[in-house]
Design an enzyme around this catalytic site. Structure first.
Site, short mmCIF file in Angstrom:
data_model
loop_
_atom_site.label_atom_id
_atom_site.label_comp_id
_atom_site.label_asym_id
_atom_site.label_seq_id
_atom_site.Cartn_x
_atom_site.Cartn_y
_atom_site.Cartn_z
N HIS A 183 5.55 4.66 12.52
CA HIS A 183 5.54 4.76 10.96
C HIS A 183 6.64 5.48 10.45
O HIS A 183 6.21 6.78 10.26
CB HIS A 183 3.92 4.86 10.57
CG HIS A 183 3.86 4.86 8.92
ND1 HIS A 183 3.11 3.67 8.55
CD2 HIS A 183 4.04 5.81 8.09
CE1 HIS A 183 3.02 3.99 7.15
NE2 HIS A 183 3.72 5.27 6.92
N CYS A 209 7.54 9.88 -1.42
CA CYS A 209 6.61 10.80 -1.03
C CYS A 209 6.36 11.89 -1.89
O CYS A 209 7.55 12.48 -2.14
CB CYS A 209 6.73 11.11 0.40
SG CYS A 209 5.30 12.38 1.08
N HIS A 220 9.14 7.13 7.77
CA HIS A 220 9.80 7.26 6.43
C HIS A 220 11.24 7.33 6.60
O HIS A 220 11.56 8.16 7.66
CB HIS A 220 8.90 8.04 5.64
CG HIS A 220 7.73 7.71 5.05
ND1 HIS A 220 7.42 7.09 3.73
CD2 HIS A 220 6.40 7.42 5.96
CE1 HIS A 220 6.25 6.70 3.81
NE2 HIS A 220 5.55 6.88 5.06
N ASN A 256 9.05 3.93 3.19
CA ASN A 256 9.07 3.57 4.40
C ASN A 256 10.50 2.80 4.84
O ASN A 256 11.08 2.40 4.08
CB ASN A 256 7.95 2.71 4.83
CG ASN A 256 6.54 3.25 4.63
OD1 ASN A 256 6.05 3.24 3.53
ND2 ASN A 256 6.19 3.84 5.75
N ARG A 313 0.69 -1.25 0.08
CA ARG A 313 -0.10 -0.01 -0.25
C ARG A 313 0.82 1.10 0.07
O ARG A 313 0.89 1.94 -0.98
CB ARG A 313 -1.03 -0.06 1.20
CG ARG A 313 -2.13 0.70 1.17
CD ARG A 313 -1.97 2.49 1.43
NE ARG A 313 -1.12 2.51 2.86
CZ ARG A 313 -0.72 3.81 3.45
NH1 ARG A 313 -0.71 4.66 2.72
NH2 ARG A 313 -0.08 3.58 4.42
N ASP A 314 1.55 1.64 1.10
CA ASP A 314 2.13 2.84 1.17
C ASP A 314 3.19 2.88 0.18
O ASP A 314 3.71 3.75 -0.31
CB ASP A 314 2.66 3.18 2.66
CG ASP A 314 3.02 4.43 2.87
OD1 ASP A 314 2.85 5.27 1.99
OD2 ASP A 314 3.57 4.85 4.02
P1 HMG Z 1 -12.80 14.61 -3.14
O1 HMG Z 1 -12.38 14.85 -4.59
O2 HMG Z 1 -12.72 15.61 -2.13
O3 HMG Z 1 -14.14 13.65 -2.85
O4 HMG Z 1 -11.62 13.64 -2.62
P2 HMG Z 1 -15.35 13.82 -3.03
O5 HMG Z 1 -16.32 12.98 -1.97
O6 HMG Z 1 -15.78 15.24 -3.60
O7 HMG Z 1 -15.65 12.98 -4.37
C1 HMG Z 1 -15.07 12.92 -5.82
C2 HMG Z 1 -15.16 11.96 -6.46
O8 HMG Z 1 -14.42 11.10 -6.07
C3 HMG Z 1 -16.46 11.29 -6.56
O9 HMG Z 1 -16.73 10.78 -8.04
C4 HMG Z 1 -16.45 10.30 -5.87
O10 HMG Z 1 -17.50 9.44 -5.89
C5 HMG Z 1 -15.13 9.74 -5.79
P3 HMG Z 1 -17.32 11.59 -9.28
O11 HMG Z 1 -18.66 12.04 -8.83
O12 HMG Z 1 -16.28 12.80 -9.47
O13 HMG Z 1 -17.21 10.59 -10.36
N1 HMG Z 1 -14.62 9.30 -4.60
C6 HMG Z 1 -14.28 7.90 -4.47
N2 HMG Z 1 -13.92 6.80 -5.39
C7 HMG Z 1 -13.55 5.69 -5.26
N3 HMG Z 1 -13.32 5.30 -3.86
C8 HMG Z 1 -13.49 6.30 -2.71
C9 HMG Z 1 -13.96 7.57 -3.27
N4 HMG Z 1 -14.20 8.79 -2.33
C10 HMG Z 1 -14.75 9.67 -3.30
N5 HMG Z 1 -13.10 6.13 -1.42
C11 HMG Z 1 -10.90 11.86 -1.22
C12 HMG Z 1 -11.46 13.25 -1.18
C13 HMG Z 1 -10.52 11.60 0.34
C14 HMG Z 1 -11.49 10.78 -1.92
C15 HMG Z 1 -9.58 12.05 -2.05
O14 HMG Z 1 -8.87 13.07 -1.46
C16 HMG Z 1 -8.55 10.85 -1.90
O15 HMG Z 1 -8.88 9.75 -2.27
N6 HMG Z 1 -7.29 10.87 -1.02
C17 HMG Z 1 -6.55 9.94 -0.71
C18 HMG Z 1 -5.15 10.32 -0.84
C19 HMG Z 1 -4.12 9.19 -0.58
O16 HMG Z 1 -4.47 8.09 -0.81
N7 HMG Z 1 -3.12 9.39 0.09
C20 HMG Z 1 -2.09 8.46 0.53
C21 HMG Z 1 -2.66 7.88 1.53
S1 HMG Z 1 -2.26 8.41 3.18
C22 HMG Z 1 -0.65 8.20 3.57
O17 HMG Z 1 0.15 7.65 2.74
C23 HMG Z 1 0.06 8.59 4.79
C24 HMG Z 1 0.28 7.24 5.75
O18 HMG Z 1 1.25 6.32 5.22
C25 HMG Z 1 0.89 7.55 6.90
C26 HMG Z 1 2.08 8.69 7.02
O19 HMG Z 1 3.11 8.03 6.29
O20 HMG Z 1 1.88 9.68 7.45
C27 HMG Z 1 -1.03 6.49 6.04
MG MG Z 2 3.18 6.52 5.01
#
Ligand code: HMG
Ligand code: MG
Length: 303
Positions: free
Chosen positions: A212, A245, A214, A254, A15-16
């Site tokens: 966690h 990142c 990096h 990571n 995933r990450d």
């Molecule tokens: P948004 O654009 O504000 O969402 O994104 P929305 O609710 O307005 O929806 C927009 C469109 O996305 C719509 O579709 C929804 O249906 C669709 P449209 O009508 O335009 O066709 N949608 C989805 N589709 C599939 N699955 C879903 C989903 N939700 C909405 N779940 C949102 C908001 C949260 C969805 C977006 O910003 C997003 O997906 N962000 C995720 C980013 C991400 O994955 N970042 C990396 C993970 S975090 C990380 O790595 C840190 C961590 O490792 C810890 C660390 O290291 O600190 C965990």
């Molecule tokens: Mg991470």
């Protein structure tokens, strides 16, 4: 110093790690990775995420991946918890549909990172997680929490320990069994790690905290050592140090699982993993990605 006797490693490479790799990884390659990881002794593998495919194209095939895991891998490794990251109810529903039994929700310690990562404020994100958490409880799905930017933010710079504490408490209140503290851009040092944990551990039971890290500035293992010395016994890592990142210049992924295992071996701490199998797994996914192995231990132990 009292080290823990056992450490749980949460493998986040599929995933990450992969979410930050530019080369799009096809389903068979991901499945092979998860299958090989399952043979290393790991008990916790975060295999994918149900986020917006527009935001993170690499995770778009998580539905198919989890269905395949349930059909072909889980039955052979019933002891392994395969989990997925879910940003909202829509993501949670997708996860449930694919038979996922553990999800992770993620909030940031800083407002700007929250906006850039999930397009809403910290409090909006917590409000969004509330109905997800309720659904999870009634569906008997375990929830893990993440806090990002606990030791530094690419936009805000330094981060206060009280900012981290607030979000950590909120995630635990939502029902997370454990919160993983993310040094998202890998800027932390043993000094700042110690300060953070010194602020959190008097308030939050040590069993509920994971690290966690990096490895952007090469401090991840040193930070983990500080964590172990302070009683932390859950460490997130990614095989071959996969990832990067998009928010941090020169960021590496990571901390490598192989390197954490080598560290734990040197301290006589149990972890249950087989280093040779991890190295083989890391080499294989790196070959598929056309990148070099990010684990120093794997490099040192090349056959
Ligand atoms: P948004 O654009 O504000 O969402 O994104 P929305 O609710 O307005 O929806 C927009 C469109 O996305 C719509 O579709 C929804 O249906 C669709 P449209 O009508 O335009 O066709 N949608 C989805 N589709 C599939 N699955 C879903 C989903 N939700 C909405 N779940 C949102 C908001 C949260 C969805 C977006 O910003 C997003 O997906 N962000 C995720 C980013 C991400 O994955 N970042 C990396 C993970 S975090 C990380 O790595 C840190 C961590 O490792 C810890 C660390 O290291 O600190 C965990
Ligand atoms: Mg991470």
């Amino acid at each position: 110093v009292n080290y823990p006797n056992n450490v749980k490693i949460v493998e986040v490479g599929p995933r990450d790690g992969l979410q930050n790799e530019k080369v799009i990884v096809d389903l068979p390659t991901k499945l092979k990775l998860v299958h090989q990881l399952s043979e290393t002794g790991l008990l916790n593998i975060e295999a994918g995420s149900f986020v917006s495919p527009k935001w993170v194209p690499q995770m778009a095939n998580s539905d198919d991946l989890f269905q395949e895991i349930n059909q072909s891998i889980s039955p052979a490794f019933p002891q392994i918890q395969f989990s997925a990251l879910t940003p909202n109810e829509k993501g949670f529903d997708r996860a449930i549909e694919c038979g996922v039994k553990e999800v992770a929700i993620f909030a940031a310690a800083t407002e700007q990172f929250s906006q850039k990562n999930i397009n809403c404020s910290i409090s909006e994100s917590l409000e969004r997680f509330a109905p997800l958490a309720e659904k999870a409880q009634s569906a008997n799905v375990r929830i893990r929490g993440y806090v990002s930017c606990v030791l530094g933010c690419p936009y805000q710079g330094s981060v206060g320990t009280d900012e981290v504490l607030d979000v950590t408490k909120s995630l635990l209140d939502l029902g997370c069994y454990e919160v993983s503290l993310g040094d998202t851009i890998g800027v932390g040092t043993p000094g700042s790690t110690k300060d953070l944990l010194s602020a959190l551990l008097p308030v939050i039971p040590v069993e509920q905290i994971a690290l966690h890290m990096h490895d952007t500035y090469g401090q991840a293992l040193a930070n983990i050592l500080i964590g172990l010395q302070m009683g932390i016994s859950v460490i997130d890592s990614a095989v071959a140090g996969l990832g990067g990142c998009p928010y941090a210049k020169g960021a590496s992924g990571n901390v490598a699982t192989e390197d954490v295992v080598y560290l734990l071996n040197g301290l006589d701490i149990n972890h249950g993993l087989q280093l040779d199998k991890l190295i083989e797994t890391g080499n294989r996914i790196c070959a598929a990605l056309g990148r070099s192995n990010g684990s120093k231990v794997a490099k040192a132990m090349q056959p």
